[in-house]
Design an enzyme around this catalytic site. Structure first.
Site, PDB file in Angstrom:
ATOM      1  N   LYS A   1     -10.958  -4.447  -3.727  1.00 46.86           N
ATOM      2  CA  LYS A   1     -11.989  -3.420  -3.904  1.00 46.86           C
ATOM      3  C   LYS A   1     -11.451  -2.169  -4.567  1.00 46.86           C
ATOM      4  O   LYS A   1     -12.113  -1.525  -5.347  1.00 46.86           O
ATOM      5  CB  LYS A   1     -12.498  -2.966  -2.530  1.00 46.86           C
ATOM      6  CG  LYS A   1     -13.441  -3.834  -1.829  1.00 46.86           C
ATOM      7  CD  LYS A   1     -13.922  -3.074  -0.580  1.00 46.86           C
ATOM      8  CE  LYS A   1     -13.846  -3.927   0.659  1.00 46.86           C
ATOM      9  NZ  LYS A   1     -12.575  -3.871   1.392  1.00 46.86           N
TER      10      LYS A   1
ATOM     11  N   LYS B   1       0.827  -1.213   0.000  1.00 46.62           N
ATOM     12  CA  LYS B   1       0.000   0.000   0.000  1.00 46.62           C
ATOM     13  C   LYS B   1       0.857   1.257   0.000  1.00 46.62           C
ATOM     14  O   LYS B   1       0.456   2.272  -0.548  1.00 46.62           O
ATOM     15  CB  LYS B   1      -0.978  -0.002   1.183  1.00 46.62           C
ATOM     16  CG  LYS B   1      -2.111  -1.009   0.980  1.00 46.62           C
ATOM     17  CD  LYS B   1      -3.348  -0.697   1.794  1.00 46.62           C
ATOM     18  CE  LYS B   1      -4.475  -1.644   1.420  1.00 46.62           C
ATOM     19  NZ  LYS B   1      -5.672  -1.511   2.219  1.00 46.62           N
TER      20      LYS B   1
ATOM     21  N   LYS C   1      -4.014 -10.248  -5.908  1.00 47.12           N
ATOM     22  CA  LYS C   1      -5.323 -10.564  -5.314  1.00 47.12           C
ATOM     23  C   LYS C   1      -6.401  -9.601  -5.830  1.00 47.12           C
ATOM     24  O   LYS C   1      -6.118  -8.456  -6.177  1.00 47.12           O
ATOM     25  CB  LYS C   1      -5.264 -10.543  -3.785  1.00 47.12           C
ATOM     26  CG  LYS C   1      -5.277  -9.187  -3.147  1.00 47.12           C
ATOM     27  CD  LYS C   1      -5.695  -9.287  -1.669  1.00 47.12           C
ATOM     28  CE  LYS C   1      -5.897  -7.872  -1.143  1.00 47.12           C
ATOM     29  NZ  LYS C   1      -6.712  -7.752   0.033  1.00 47.12           N
TER      30      LYS C   1
HETATM   31  N1  AQP Z   1      -8.896 -11.438  -2.961  1.00 49.60           N
HETATM   32  C1  AQP Z   1      -9.300 -11.911  -1.786  1.00 49.60           C
HETATM   33  N2  AQP Z   1      -9.488 -13.240  -1.616  1.00 49.60           N
HETATM   34  C2  AQP Z   1      -9.915 -13.731  -0.430  1.00 49.60           C
HETATM   35  N3  AQP Z   1     -10.189 -12.959   0.648  1.00 49.60           N
HETATM   36  C3  AQP Z   1     -10.023 -11.635   0.521  1.00 49.60           C
HETATM   37  N4  AQP Z   1     -10.211 -10.596   1.369  1.00 49.60           N
HETATM   38  C4  AQP Z   1      -9.896  -9.438   0.747  1.00 49.60           C
HETATM   39  N5  AQP Z   1      -9.513  -9.691  -0.530  1.00 49.60           N
HETATM   40  C5  AQP Z   1      -9.578 -11.039  -0.695  1.00 49.60           C
HETATM   41  C6  AQP Z   1     -10.699 -10.741   2.732  1.00 49.60           C
HETATM   42  O1  AQP Z   1     -11.816  -9.869   2.888  1.00 49.60           O
HETATM   43  C7  AQP Z   1     -11.862  -9.438   4.248  1.00 49.60           C
HETATM   44  C8  AQP Z   1     -12.109  -7.968   4.322  1.00 49.60           C
HETATM   45  O2  AQP Z   1     -11.020  -7.282   3.774  1.00 49.60           O
HETATM   46  P1  AQP Z   1     -10.836  -5.743   4.057  1.00 49.60           P
HETATM   47  O3  AQP Z   1     -11.867  -4.977   3.366  1.00 49.60           O
HETATM   48  O4  AQP Z   1     -10.781  -5.494   5.509  1.00 49.60           O
HETATM   49  O5  AQP Z   1      -9.398  -5.398   3.520  1.00 49.60           O
HETATM   50  P2  AQP Z   1      -8.526  -5.941   2.351  1.00 49.60           P
HETATM   51  O6  AQP Z   1      -8.004  -7.304   2.683  1.00 49.60           O
HETATM   52  O7  AQP Z   1      -7.479  -4.892   2.127  1.00 49.60           O
HETATM   53  O8  AQP Z   1      -9.553  -6.053   1.134  1.00 49.60           O
HETATM   54  P3  AQP Z   1      -9.533  -5.325  -0.246  1.00 49.60           P
HETATM   55  O9  AQP Z   1     -10.754  -5.742  -0.979  1.00 49.60           O
HETATM   56  O10 AQP Z   1      -8.227  -5.544  -0.928  1.00 49.60           O
HETATM   57  O11 AQP Z   1      -9.709  -3.810   0.176  1.00 49.60           O
HETATM   58  P4  AQP Z   1      -8.840  -2.549  -0.224  1.00 49.60           P
HETATM   59  O12 AQP Z   1      -8.787  -2.588  -1.724  1.00 49.60           O
HETATM   60  O13 AQP Z   1      -9.589  -1.388   0.319  1.00 49.60           O
HETATM   61  O14 AQP Z   1      -7.502  -2.719   0.416  1.00 49.60           O
HETATM   62  C9  AQP Z   1     -10.558  -9.862   4.913  1.00 49.60           C
HETATM   63  O15 AQP Z   1     -10.800 -10.989   5.725  1.00 49.60           O
HETATM   64  C10 AQP Z   1      -9.686 -10.239   3.758  1.00 49.60           C
HETATM   65  O16 AQP Z   1      -8.777 -11.268   4.115  1.00 49.60           O
END
Ligand code: AQP
Length: 332
Positions: free
Chosen positions: A199, A114, A196
């Site tokens: 969002k 990040k 991965k």
């Molecule tokens: N690609 C993924 N595959 C499986 N699990 C995933 N999680 C996120 N991406 C994947 C799981 O979703 C939960 C919530 O995640 P979060 O919103 O707290 O943060 P993150 O992991 O940073 O998710 P994003 O979608 O990638 O958000 P942004 O883009 O805002 O950083 C967690 O349990 C995570 O493991």
């Protein structure tokens, strides 16, 4: 609360949940309510570690709350709340940050990723994010934390912080265990299957959002990057197909061998269409329920207000004991 093990998990309101968030984490939250005491929250304090538009953040937070309910979290069965409504998370985070080493935080791969992606705003909150996550969990002395594979390192750190605190001040925190699904723990981007699904990815074709309509879901799967072969099989080096097979398997319950025989002799086009249709049909009831819930603002407000009251009552007891342990003078 009943005498069952306690689960805690959270999700950031940084946009509509992706299929990755859903398969890796949220999908499991509903069924877990029958077996455990569950505490779930929308982690808006975490979201501001990267720049957010305040109007959008408020909207995304309300949507995330309603989406969790649409995905099966029942505020009558679980404590479901918004993180910033419960001050104990930030309070405990400070104490834990004084029990966390700079070197430990520097090794976190999410911070490295990040801080590269947001090079113009490498703020202290982005660096200490895992400490706040540890506080989220430890404020309830949770036993289990259902997360996707990408959060494993943060959870390991939370365990180390809990153990260090226990050594320094005497046994107190439960050392939490990860609860990571066997298949689907890491759903990959449809445009770059070595990354991965996320969002906040700038490319809208890289991820399925769980509120995407059927046509959009099918179109995104049709465009998914695969390889130049034409055989649907799970094999090293076939990252795109492996990802689609994992998605199809978690949604339909079919194992890899039966998926391979289902598509033997057929091309990737047929397979992508089948994955798209299965996912879209699976998501449709969530969309319908989300539309219904998001119109009922008064009900949502009642749910998140009650959720925050319960969460505060519970975590306050834990944090007061922590204050005493570290040597703060009692206020009353
Ligand atoms: N690609 C993924 N595959 C499986 N699990 C995933 N999680 C996120 N991406 C994947 C799981 O979703 C939960 C919530 O995640 P979060 O919103 O707290 O943060 P993150 O992991 O940073 O998710 P994003 O979608 O990638 O958000 P942004 O883009 O805002 O950083 C967690 O349990 C995570 O493991």
């Amino acid at each position: 609360m009943e005498d069952k093990k306690l689960i805690f998990s959270g999700i950031q309101p940084t946009g509509t949940f992706t299929l990755g968030n859903y398969i890796g984490a949220v999908r499991n939250w509903g069924p877990l309510q029958d077996e455990y005491n569950c505490i779930y929250c929308v982690v808006d304090l975490h979201a501001i570690t990267v720049k957010q538009d305040p109007v959008k953040l408020r909207q995304n937070t309300m949507n995330a709350y309603a989406l969790l309910m649409a995905c099966g979290v029942d505020p009558q069965k679980s404590i479901l709340f918004i993180q910033s409504h419960v001050k104990t998370h930030a309070e405990l985070s400070w104490i834990l940050s004084c029990n966390t080493q700079f070197g430990e935080l520097s090794r976190m791969t999410q911070f490295k990723d990040k801080s590269q992606r947001h090079a113009d705003d490498v703020n202290a909150g982005l660096f200490t994010y895992p400490v706040l996550m540890a506080a989220d969990i430890l404020a309830y002395n949770a036993d289990l934390v259902p997360v996707g594979g990408d959060q494993k390192q943060h959870l390991e750190l939370a365990r180390n912080i809990a153990q260090r605190f226990n050594q320094r001040y005497g046994d107190f925190f439960t050392v939490p265990e990860p609860y990571i699904p066997k298949v689907g723990a890491r759903v990959m981007s449809l445009q770059d299957p070595t990354k991965k699904m996320s969002k906040s990815d700038d490319n809208p074709n890289s991820c399925i959002l769980i509120l995407d309509d059927k046509d959009t879901v099918i179109r995104k799967f049709k465009r998914a990057v695969t390889d130049s072969e034409a055989e649907v099989c799970y094999r090293e080096g076939k990252d795109g197909i492996n990802n689609l097979m994992s998605i199809y398997s978690t949604i339909t319950g079919k194992d890899f061998a039966s998926i391979e025989s289902e598509f033997a002799g057929k091309g990737y086009g047929d397979f992508k269409l089948a994955v798209g249709e299965a996912v879209a049909d699976h998501l449709e009831p969530i969309r319908t329920e989300f539309d219904r819930l998001s119109k009922d603002k008064a009900f949502l407000k009642q749910c998140y207000t009650e959720g925050a009251e319960k969460a505060l009552r519970y975590s306050q007891r834990v944090v007061s004991k922590v204050y005493r342990k570290v040597g703060f003078v009692d206020r009353t």
